[in-house]
Design an enzyme around this catalytic site. Structure first.
Site, PDB file in Angstrom:
ATOM      1  N   GLU A  55      59.514 108.856  24.041  1.00 59.52           N
ATOM      2  CA  GLU A  55      60.511 108.978  22.982  1.00 59.52           C
ATOM      3  C   GLU A  55      61.738 108.114  23.281  1.00 59.52           C
ATOM      4  O   GLU A  55      62.275 107.452  22.387  1.00 59.52           O
ATOM      5  CB  GLU A  55      60.921 110.439  22.794  1.00 59.52           C
ATOM      6  CG  GLU A  55      59.843 111.326  22.202  1.00 59.52           C
ATOM      7  CD  GLU A  55      59.464 110.921  20.785  1.00 59.52           C
ATOM      8  OE1 GLU A  55      60.244 110.209  20.130  1.00 59.52           O
ATOM      9  OE2 GLU A  55      58.377 111.328  20.334  1.00 59.52           O
ATOM     10  N   TYR A 138      66.655 114.907  16.838  1.00 62.42           N
ATOM     11  CA  TYR A 138      65.346 114.267  16.764  1.00 62.42           C
ATOM     12  C   TYR A 138      64.548 114.469  18.055  1.00 62.42           C
ATOM     13  O   TYR A 138      63.393 114.913  18.021  1.00 62.42           O
ATOM     14  CB  TYR A 138      65.481 112.767  16.482  1.00 62.42           C
ATOM     15  CG  TYR A 138      64.168 112.051  16.673  1.00 62.42           C
ATOM     16  CD1 TYR A 138      63.195 112.085  15.687  1.00 62.42           C
ATOM     17  CD2 TYR A 138      63.874 111.410  17.884  1.00 62.42           C
ATOM     18  CE1 TYR A 138      61.954 111.485  15.881  1.00 62.42           C
ATOM     19  CE2 TYR A 138      62.637 110.817  18.087  1.00 62.42           C
ATOM     20  CZ  TYR A 138      61.684 110.853  17.082  1.00 62.42           C
ATOM     21  OH  TYR A 138      60.456 110.273  17.292  1.00 62.42           O
ATOM     22  N   ASP A 156      62.488 110.544  11.845  1.00 57.47           N
ATOM     23  CA  ASP A 156      63.021 109.273  12.315  1.00 57.47           C
ATOM     24  C   ASP A 156      63.212 108.388  11.088  1.00 57.47           C
ATOM     25  O   ASP A 156      63.066 108.834   9.949  1.00 57.47           O
ATOM     26  CB  ASP A 156      62.101 108.628  13.362  1.00 57.47           C
ATOM     27  CG  ASP A 156      60.742 108.224  12.783  1.00 57.47           C
ATOM     28  OD1 ASP A 156      60.473 108.490  11.583  1.00 57.47           O
ATOM     29  OD2 ASP A 156      59.939 107.625  13.526  1.00 57.47           O
TER      30      ASP A 156
END
Length: 319
Positions: A55, A138, A156
């Site tokens: 990520e 997120y 996103d």
């Protein structure tokens, strides 16, 4: 996670009578993902550390580059404890080629916090995750969804664009709905079964079909359910707009070579020296191309130009 009440649904601007359409949308996209979803090394695993690394790497970096760097970084730091125990300088050096070194610094700080305060185990609640350095909404939801299979949404830029186009009539990307509104919608859409696949499917759809510049609407599995399908400028079937390149090599590769060159030499370099280092056939005819790459990297805060016209990598204080 936000409770899905009728009022929540109304705030998204979607009629409650649209339930059947929403169900069809989820079903069609999941079916498409089962056939066309990308095979990525950080998918379908339950290791929160490896998912975290992916990520952080995917922030502002192309998937193709992460696919190269991801296994290299994990070989150097296979666990969160090995990362936490490393010197910050070594972490940043291992990050070379990714750019935006502040991500490596934050990642190292995060690893140390998890080891020191949580015994090396990742918290499994949103409230705990967002207290950690570098973890926002997120990333917290990405960990909850991917590592712990919680039924939470992930939003996103790809998901925001996809859902804006599907549920509202968009002509350009400037018409995208505010992020807060998309988070509310995304929460409504998360299915009770297959939530992880659903989140991955939305991101894949945005990355491969519903692209930012020229979407492949003719190839889209939900074109009949999309309110923007007949309003967007789109590419012919199977012909997405190509990324800017030189001699068949994408400009992002040359950008990476510039950073690597400046980092390797650790001194101020003139544009001509940089050009010859990144491209064997560089000449003054390519000056404008090189200047545009340098200007882009400077705008991103990766490199800096000196008063003498030479260039340096922007440095972050290393421990």
């Amino acid at each position: 996670m936000q409770k899905r009440t009728p009022n929540t649904i109304r705030r998204t601007g979607i009629p409650r009578s649209d339930t059947r359409r929403r169900s069809a949308l989820v079903r069609v996209i999941l079916r498409w993902y089962s056939r066309q979803g990308r095979s990525l090394p950080w998918r379908n695993i339950a290791n929160p550390y490896r998912i975290l690394i992916s990520e952080v790497m995917l922030q502002q970096t192309q998937v193709s580059r992460v696919l190269v760097k991801y296994p290299e970084f994990l070989q150097r730091f296979p666990t969160i404890k090995t990362l936490a125990a490393a010197r910050q300088r070594d972490v940043v050096i291992a990050w070379q080629g990714m750019g935006y070194n502040n991500r490596a610094v934050r990642l190292h700080q995060l690893a140390m916090r998890i080891v020191q305060q949580h015994g090396g185990k990742f918290p499994q609640t949103y409230e705990e995750l967002v207290t950690l350095p570098g973890i926002g909404r997120y990333t917290a939801n990405a960990l909850l969804s991917s590592a712990f299979r919680k039924n939470v949404p992930i939003v996103d830029i790809n998901v925001r664009r996809v859902l804006s186009r599907i549920f509202w009539r968009m002509k350009t990307n400037t018409d995208m709905k505010p992020e807060r509104e998309i988070w509310t919608l995304a929460d409504v859409l998360v299915p009770k079964v297959g939530a992880y696949d659903w989140n991955q499917a939305l991101m894949d759809l945005g990355a491969t079909i519903c692209t930012a510049r020229v979407p492949l609407c003719n190839d889209c599995p939900v074109k009949t359910l999309c309110r923007s399908c007949n309003y967007m400028k789109r590419a012919p079937s199977g012909k997405a707009k190509q990324e800017p390149s030189r001699d068949g090599i994408p400009n992002r590769i040359y950008r990476g070579r510039i950073v690597e060159t400046l980092r390797t030499h650790q001194q101020q370099l003139r544009p001509g020296v940089i050009g010859k280092a990144i491209h064997p056939k560089y000449s003054v005819k390519s000056k404008a191309w090189l200047e545009s790459l340098l200007a882009g990297l400077e705008k991103d805060g990766v490199i800096v130009q000196t008063p003498k016209g030479t260039w340096n990598e922007r440095r972050i204080g290393l421990a």
